[in-house]
Design a protein around this motif. Structure first.
Motif, PDB file in Angstrom:
ATOM      1  N   VAL A 195     -29.041  15.377 -30.189  1.00 14.92           N
ATOM      2  CA  VAL A 195     -27.951  14.556 -30.706  1.00 14.92           C
ATOM      3  C   VAL A 195     -28.514  13.565 -31.723  1.00 14.92           C
ATOM      4  CG1 VAL A 195     -26.182  12.848 -30.127  1.00 14.92           C
ATOM      5  CG2 VAL A 195     -26.615  14.774 -28.578  1.00 14.92           C
ATOM      6  N   THR A 196     -27.847  13.480 -32.869  1.00 15.07           N
ATOM      7  CA  THR A 196     -28.171  12.457 -33.854  1.00 15.07           C
ATOM      8  C   THR A 196     -27.128  11.362 -33.727  1.00 15.07           C
ATOM      9  OG1 THR A 196     -29.128  14.088 -35.352  1.00 15.07           O
ATOM     10  CG2 THR A 196     -28.500  11.965 -36.295  1.00 15.07           C
ATOM     11  N   ASP A 197     -27.574  10.203 -33.290  1.00 19.55           N
ATOM     12  CA  ASP A 197     -26.690   9.044 -33.079  1.00 19.55           C
ATOM     13  C   ASP A 197     -26.593   8.283 -34.396  1.00 19.55           C
ATOM     14  OD1 ASP A 197     -25.355   6.787 -32.281  1.00 19.55           O
ATOM     15  OD2 ASP A 197     -26.812   6.181 -30.764  1.00 19.55           O
ATOM     16  N   ALA A 198     -25.464   8.437 -35.092  1.00 14.52           N
ATOM     17  CA  ALA A 198     -25.300   7.892 -36.442  1.00 14.52           C
ATOM     18  C   ALA A 198     -25.400   6.365 -36.483  1.00 14.52           C
ATOM     19  CB  ALA A 198     -23.966   8.340 -37.038  1.00 14.52           C
ATOM     20  N   LYS A 199     -24.838   5.717 -35.475  1.00 22.58           N
ATOM     21  CA  LYS A 199     -24.806   4.246 -35.495  1.00 22.58           C
ATOM     22  C   LYS A 199     -25.804   3.614 -34.527  1.00 22.58           C
ATOM     23  CE  LYS A 199     -20.368   4.085 -34.494  1.00 22.58           C
ATOM     24  NZ  LYS A 199     -20.114   5.477 -34.191  1.00 22.58           N
ATOM     25  N   GLY A 200     -26.453   4.437 -33.736  1.00 19.21           N
ATOM     26  CA  GLY A 200     -27.426   3.910 -32.777  1.00 19.21           C
ATOM     27  C   GLY A 200     -26.787   3.164 -31.629  1.00 19.21           C
ATOM     28  N   ASP A 201     -25.534   3.482 -31.289  1.00 17.72           N
ATOM     29  CA  ASP A 201     -24.835   2.729 -30.246  1.00 17.72           C
ATOM     30  C   ASP A 201     -24.445   3.581 -29.042  1.00 17.72           C
ATOM     31  OD1 ASP A 201     -22.927   4.297 -31.440  1.00 17.72           O
ATOM     32  OD2 ASP A 201     -21.418   2.716 -31.632  1.00 17.72           O
ATOM     33  N   ASN A 202     -24.968   4.814 -28.958  1.00 18.01           N
ATOM     34  CA  ASN A 202     -24.554   5.687 -27.862  1.00 18.01           C
ATOM     35  C   ASN A 202     -25.045   5.198 -26.512  1.00 18.01           C
ATOM     36  OD1 ASN A 202     -23.470   7.259 -29.843  1.00 18.01           O
ATOM     37  ND2 ASN A 202     -24.565   9.128 -29.288  1.00 18.01           N
ATOM     38  N   VAL A 203     -24.117   5.138 -25.593  1.00 21.23           N
ATOM     39  CA  VAL A 203     -24.436   4.871 -24.199  1.00 21.23           C
ATOM     40  C   VAL A 203     -24.418   6.190 -23.437  1.00 21.23           C
ATOM     41  CG1 VAL A 203     -23.703   3.685 -22.100  1.00 21.23           C
ATOM     42  CG2 VAL A 203     -23.457   2.549 -24.316  1.00 21.23           C
ATOM     43  N   GLY A 204     -23.459   7.052 -23.787  1.00 18.47           N
ATOM     44  CA  GLY A 204     -23.324   8.358 -23.144  1.00 18.47           C
ATOM     45  C   GLY A 204     -24.015   9.456 -23.940  1.00 18.47           C
ATOM     46  N   ASP A 205     -23.962  10.659 -23.369  1.00 17.42           N
ATOM     47  CA  ASP A 205     -24.544  11.846 -23.992  1.00 17.42           C
ATOM     48  C   ASP A 205     -23.413  12.643 -24.648  1.00 17.42           C
ATOM     49  OD1 ASP A 205     -25.731  14.257 -24.650  1.00 17.42           O
ATOM     50  OD2 ASP A 205     -26.535  14.646 -22.655  1.00 17.42           O
ATOM     51  N   PHE A 206     -23.500  12.848 -25.958  1.00 15.96           N
ATOM     52  CA  PHE A 206     -22.482  13.593 -26.698  1.00 15.96           C
ATOM     53  C   PHE A 206     -22.272  14.985 -26.072  1.00 15.96           C
ATOM     54  CE2 PHE A 206     -21.194  15.053 -31.273  1.00 15.96           C
ATOM     55  CZ  PHE A 206     -19.852  15.022 -30.903  1.00 15.96           C
ATOM     56  N   GLY A 207     -23.358  15.575 -25.543  1.00 15.72           N
ATOM     57  CA  GLY A 207     -23.282  16.900 -24.923  1.00 15.72           C
ATOM     58  C   GLY A 207     -22.392  16.949 -23.700  1.00 15.72           C
ATOM     59  N   GLU A 208     -22.163  15.797 -23.063  1.00 18.58           N
ATOM     60  CA  GLU A 208     -21.257  15.745 -21.908  1.00 18.58           C
ATOM     61  C   GLU A 208     -19.792  15.854 -22.337  1.00 18.58           C
ATOM     62  OE1 GLU A 208     -22.225  12.088 -19.995  1.00 18.58           O
ATOM     63  OE2 GLU A 208     -24.061  12.873 -19.066  1.00 18.58           O
ATOM     64  N   HIS A 209     -19.529  15.687 -23.622  1.00 16.67           N
ATOM     65  CA  HIS A 209     -18.156  15.703 -24.132  1.00 16.67           C
ATOM     66  C   HIS A 209     -17.830  16.984 -24.899  1.00 16.67           C
ATOM     67  CE1 HIS A 209     -17.391  11.403 -23.165  1.00 16.67           C
ATOM     68  NE2 HIS A 209     -18.717  11.390 -23.194  1.00 16.67           N
ATOM     69  N   ILE A 210     -18.815  17.878 -25.003  1.00 20.13           N
ATOM     70  CA  ILE A 210     -18.569  19.185 -25.629  1.00 20.13           C
ATOM     71  C   ILE A 210     -18.473  20.220 -24.512  1.00 20.13           C
ATOM     72  CG2 ILE A 210     -19.387  20.937 -27.240  1.00 20.13           C
ATOM     73  CD1 ILE A 210     -18.649  18.316 -28.608  1.00 20.13           C
ATOM     74  N   ARG A 211     -17.272  20.721 -24.314  1.00 18.86           N
ATOM     75  CA  ARG A 211     -17.019  21.723 -23.276  1.00 18.86           C
ATOM     76  C   ARG A 211     -17.193  23.112 -23.873  1.00 18.86           C
ATOM     77  NH1 ARG A 211     -15.690  21.873 -18.475  1.00 18.86           N
ATOM     78  NH2 ARG A 211     -15.432  19.631 -18.354  1.00 18.86           N
ATOM     79  N   VAL A 212     -17.760  24.016 -23.063  1.00 18.56           N
ATOM     80  CA  VAL A 212     -17.967  25.398 -23.472  1.00 18.56           C
ATOM     81  C   VAL A 212     -17.136  26.276 -22.549  1.00 18.56           C
ATOM     82  CG1 VAL A 212     -19.658  27.200 -23.943  1.00 18.56           C
ATOM     83  CG2 VAL A 212     -20.334  24.805 -24.103  1.00 18.56           C
ATOM     84  N   ASN A 213     -16.191  26.999 -23.130  1.00 20.08           N
ATOM     85  CA  ASN A 213     -15.328  27.897 -22.366  1.00 20.08           C
ATOM     86  C   ASN A 213     -15.707  29.337 -22.725  1.00 20.08           C
ATOM     87  OD1 ASN A 213     -13.751  25.654 -21.371  1.00 20.08           O
ATOM     88  ND2 ASN A 213     -12.763  25.600 -23.367  1.00 20.08           N
ATOM     89  N   PHE A 214     -16.315  30.027 -21.778  1.00 24.78           N
ATOM     90  CA  PHE A 214     -16.712  31.419 -22.004  1.00 24.78           C
ATOM     91  C   PHE A 214     -15.529  32.327 -21.711  1.00 24.78           C
ATOM     92  CE2 PHE A 214     -20.716  29.273 -21.169  1.00 24.78           C
ATOM     93  CZ  PHE A 214     -21.504  29.752 -22.207  1.00 24.78           C
ATOM     94  N   MET A 215     -15.198  33.198 -22.678  1.00 23.11           N
ATOM     95  CA  MET A 215     -14.057  34.100 -22.564  1.00 23.11           C
ATOM     96  C   MET A 215     -14.508  35.491 -22.960  1.00 23.11           C
ATOM     97  SD  MET A 215     -11.226  31.750 -24.421  1.00 23.11           S
ATOM     98  CE  MET A 215     -11.134  30.014 -24.092  1.00 23.11           C
ATOM     99  N   PHE A 216     -14.536  36.385 -22.006  1.00 19.02           N
ATOM    100  CA  PHE A 216     -15.025  37.732 -22.293  1.00 19.02           C
ATOM    101  C   PHE A 216     -13.903  38.732 -22.498  1.00 19.02           C
ATOM    102  CE2 PHE A 216     -18.496  35.746 -19.865  1.00 19.02           C
ATOM    103  CZ  PHE A 216     -19.477  35.848 -20.817  1.00 19.02           C
ATOM    104  N   ASN A 217     -12.732  38.430 -22.013  1.00 15.87           N
ATOM    105  CA  ASN A 217     -11.624  39.366 -22.110  1.00 15.87           C
ATOM    106  C   ASN A 217     -10.820  39.079 -23.368  1.00 15.87           C
ATOM    107  OD1 ASN A 217      -9.251  40.838 -21.808  1.00 15.87           O
ATOM    108  ND2 ASN A 217      -9.322  40.696 -19.582  1.00 15.87           N
ATOM    109  N   VAL A 218     -10.807  40.016 -24.301  1.00 15.64           N
ATOM    110  CA  VAL A 218     -10.148  39.819 -25.591  1.00 15.64           C
ATOM    111  C   VAL A 218      -8.650  39.589 -25.415  1.00 15.64           C
ATOM    112  CG1 VAL A 218      -9.676  40.886 -27.839  1.00 15.64           C
ATOM    113  CG2 VAL A 218     -11.871  41.254 -26.721  1.00 15.64           C
TER     114      VAL A 218
END
Length: 198
Positions: A90-113
């Protein structure tokens, strides 16, 4: 007869005797058969197409991004299962992150077209990164088992997969992530099928 002649005759007699003994050792019948053998190892050649699954900017909470990619077995051996190893920076643009940006990016795996609105597995990048390789393997064995059956990813074949990334809107203040970026690395690791009698 002088001594030189006697010695010369003795050496010649000894040489003749040795040649007769040596020649006698090859007086029986013989035959030779040669066997030439080869062991050639097969290859595992797993690739992902495209290599860059997603490249998007100016995202905001609530955005979803559906992408597809193929896992390709270009080798000569079948692949039993595939595991994803996740890493990100993660590149913290403002240097103010308390949390992890990765915790806010959800990955939904979908195999069935046919059911792209129903994820078969949903997790965050942070959770995926924190999972042990064995836990990821178990999860993907379950998912790919339904998709691939018992054969796995057969040599010379490919499978089209769908994944949706979501900037999770948690209803709270997420201003700390404005201007930030996240570089995701997925390493797909394929494993061979069990050895067999050949």
């Amino acid at each position: 007869m002088n001594l030189k002649k006697k010695l010369g005759m003795g050496v010649a007699s000894a040489a003749l005797g040795l040649s007769l003994v040596g020649g006698g050792t090859y007086a029986y019948f013989s035959d030779t058969a040669t066997s030439t053998n080869t062991f050639a190892a097969g290859t595992l050649d797993l690739s992902v197409d495209p290599q860059e699954i997603i490249n998007v900017d100016n995202i905001k909470p609530g955005d979803t991004m559906l992408r597809s990619f193929e896992l390709v077995n270009g080798g000569t051996l079948d692949i039993k299962d595939v595991v994803i190893n996740t890493d990100y920076a993660v590149t913290d643009a403002k240097g103010d992150n308390v949390g992890d940006f990765g915790e806010h990016i959800r990955v939904n795996f979908m195999f069935n077209v046919d059911k792209l609105d129903v994820p078969v597995w949903s997790t965050t990048l942070a959770d995926l990164k924190g999972m042990s390789p064995e836990a990821v393997k178990d999860q993907f064995e379950h998912l790919f088992g339904d998709e691939w059956g018992s054969e796995g990813l057969v040599a010379g074949s490919s499978d089209l997969l769908y994944v949706q990334f979501e900037f999770d809107d948690n209803g709270a203040d997420q201003n700390e992530f404005q201007g930030d970026s996240l570089e995701l690395t997925w390493n797909f690791v394929g494993s061979q099928t069990e050895g067999e009698e050949r």
